[in-house]
Scaffold this motif. Structure first.
Motif, mmCIF file in Angstrom:
data_model
loop_
_atom_site.group_PDB
_atom_site.id
_atom_site.type_symbol
_atom_site.label_atom_id
_atom_site.label_comp_id
_atom_site.label_asym_id
_atom_site.label_seq_id
_atom_site.Cartn_x
_atom_site.Cartn_y
_atom_site.Cartn_z
ATOM 1 N N MET A 105 7.256 2.631 -2.150
ATOM 2 C CA MET A 105 6.572 2.452 -0.866
ATOM 3 C C MET A 105 5.066 2.376 -1.061
ATOM 4 S SD MET A 105 6.737 4.932 2.523
ATOM 5 C CE MET A 105 8.501 4.684 2.764
ATOM 6 N N ASP A 106 4.421 1.488 -0.323
ATOM 7 C CA ASP A 106 2.970 1.392 -0.340
ATOM 8 C C ASP A 106 2.368 2.668 0.256
ATOM 9 O OD1 ASP A 106 0.475 -0.466 -0.466
ATOM 10 O OD2 ASP A 106 0.435 0.400 1.552
ATOM 11 N N VAL A 107 1.271 3.120 -0.326
ATOM 12 C CA VAL A 107 0.637 4.343 0.143
ATOM 13 C C VAL A 107 0.260 4.231 1.614
ATOM 14 C CG1 VAL A 107 -1.418 5.780 -0.068
ATOM 15 C CG2 VAL A 107 -0.167 5.103 -2.107
ATOM 16 N N GLY A 108 -0.246 3.061 2.009
ATOM 17 C CA GLY A 108 -0.625 2.868 3.406
ATOM 18 C C GLY A 108 0.555 2.998 4.350
ATOM 19 N N ASP A 109 1.714 2.476 3.913
ATOM 20 C CA ASP A 109 2.911 2.610 4.750
ATOM 21 C C ASP A 109 3.338 4.068 4.853
ATOM 22 O OD1 ASP A 109 3.003 -0.117 5.143
ATOM 23 O OD2 ASP A 109 4.349 -0.491 3.456
ATOM 24 N N ALA A 110 3.194 4.803 3.757
ATOM 25 C CA ALA A 110 3.535 6.228 3.777
ATOM 26 C C ALA A 110 2.611 6.987 4.722
ATOM 27 C CB ALA A 110 3.442 6.816 2.365
ATOM 28 N N VAL A 111 1.342 6.631 4.697
ATOM 29 C CA VAL A 111 0.374 7.279 5.579
ATOM 30 C C VAL A 111 0.756 7.075 7.037
ATOM 31 C CG1 VAL A 111 -2.012 7.215 6.396
ATOM 32 C CG2 VAL A 111 -1.531 7.165 3.948
ATOM 33 N N LYS A 112 1.160 5.860 7.371
ATOM 34 C CA LYS A 112 1.553 5.570 8.752
ATOM 35 C C LYS A 112 2.728 6.433 9.186
ATOM 36 C CE LYS A 112 0.027 0.762 9.191
ATOM 37 N NZ LYS A 112 0.474 -0.649 9.387
#
Length: 430
Positions: A167-174
């Motif tokens: 998973m992309d870090v940005g997607d995880a942040v969301k």
């Protein structure tokens, strides 16, 4: 190296989750100079051009970057979302977790994070380059994640049941972010065991510096805990040192445990409060050009100093502890630090999105490249699992004589103060 007028953004660092995960010795922030019209393909090319001009590795991690440009510009893009997806795919080819694209919402959140006003669970995350898994850099003190017992180097395998590998870090942040009072469940793997942590999101106000004086068998000592190199950290550190100097403390313990880093200029500013002269850090760009930051003959104290670090001490924490160690200004106590020796520049793009790009690596004054290696303490002292849990359950013990690592730091400081007094006596007698 960094001009404050250009505006530095939190790294690790950033990665604050609040704090997102891009940890950096510090992130440099500048607005993109390219004119961007509402054309998705132009945005893709703008990102490609920035990487092509500034990325730290001229081989682009052995990727044919020109061929990638042709591949992605041939594609049709119906809207920005398709372009955003393509940009993330393109950047993944670099296999660099710190070079990442942020859509306008993510970019705005990153800018808010650097101001010290956060919403979330209070962890810094990054992606492990080898396993492609999400990893905790460190929990922020006194946040939901910290109170729940999440630790540095924990692997996040699921978010609300969704598998995170790749998973992309940005997607995880969301997924982790949300309204204060709402819940998110993180599945954490530590060693071979997985555990679900149900966390209540909260608004997090960061006061990066806590300090106090304490009477001990060797007289009054100063304790300073620095939790993040935010924009206000330098001023708060300056006030703490001046107040403790006014109390005439005999020495200091500076606690950088679980400090994921932050702004590069903040680490340099704070290093100058402890070091009177010499190099603090060097940054080396893709062309091998080295730029140095040095002390400015304005140290606030020369009294004995011990610095506490652990696996959650990253980025700007490693710049500071590495400089103090190389100059023998302080003894470093604890465990090996995280090993984040890269600098990211964060640029705003024309449509309100942003791009973090790894542009340089940093070296300690003696030329040590600490990326992935970290800083090795002068005195290694590791907490047991039981000791760590006890400190998390009773946070008032952190930085006190109920904290085993603090006790060890005090032993080292005691010896330093004794040696300093003996040296002064010898100097006077001569």
């Amino acid at each position: 190296m960094v001009n404050k007028k250009r505006g530095l953004i939190l790294s690790a660092t950033v990665a604050v989750l609040t704090a997102v995960a891009v940890t950096g010795g510090g992130l440099r922030f500048s607005q993109s100079q390219a004119f961007f019209q509402d054309n998705p393909k132009e945005l893709v090319d703008e990102v490609w051009q920035i990487i092509n001009r500034t990325y730290v590795d001229v081989t682009f991690n052995q990727v044919d970057w020109r061929a990638i440009r042709q591949e992605y510009l041939k594609r049709p893009y119906g809207d920005k979302k398709e372009a955003y997806k393509a940009i993330r795919e393109m950047l993944e080819r670099l296999e660099d977790p710190y070079t990442r694209f942020m859509d306008p919402e993510e970019f705005k959140n990153m800018q808010i994070d650097t101001s010290g006003e956060l919403t979330g669970v209070g962890i810094q995350i990054t992606k492990d380059e080898e396993t492609n898994e999400l990893m905790v850099v460190a929990p922020i003190e006194n946040t939901p994640a910290f109170k729940a017992g999440i630790l540095s180097k924990d692997v996040i395998t699921k978010i609300n049941g969704k598998i995170t590998k790749g998973m992309d870090v940005g997607d995880a942040v969301k997924l982790i972010r949300g309204k204060p009072g709402s819940e998110v469940t993180l599945t954490i793997r530590r060693s071979a065991e997985e555990t679900d942590y149900s966390l209540v999101r909260a608004r997090i106000e960061l006061n990066p510096v806590r300090s106090r004086s304490q009477q001990t068998p060797i007289g009054l000592i100063g304790y300073i805990r620095l939790t993040q190199f935010s924009s206000q950290a330098g001023q708060e550190m300056r006030e703490a040192i001046k107040n403790l100097e006014a109390e005439q403390v005999n020495g200091y313990i500076l606690d950088l445990r679980s400090n994921p880093g932050g702004l590069l200029y903040s680490s340099i500013e704070i290093a100058r409060m402890w070091l009177d002269e010499g190099k603090i850090v060097s940054t080396v760009n893709r062309g091998g050009q080295e730029e140095q930051q040095r002390a400015s003959n304005r140290a606030l104290t020369d009294k004995p100093l011990v610095v506490l670090v652990d696996g959650g001490s990253a980025s700007a924490s490693e710049i500071l502890s590495g400089a103090l160690q190389d100059h023998r200004r302080a003894m470093i106590v604890g465990t090996q630090t995280f090993g984040k020796g890269l600098v990211q520049s964060v640029r705003g793009l024309g449509d309100g999105s942003g791009l973090a790009v790894t542009i340089a690596k940093y070296l300690t004054p003696n030329g040590r490249d600490i990326n992935k290696q970290g800083i090795d303490p002068d005195v290694i002292f590791e907490l047991s699992n039981d000791e760590r849990k006890a400190l998390q359950q009773d946070r008032e013990r952190i930085g006190s004589f109920g904290d085993p690592q603090f006790n060890k730091a005090f032993e080292v400081l005691k010896q330093q103060i004794t040696n300093s007094k003996e040296s002064n006596v010898q100097a006077i007698s001569q």
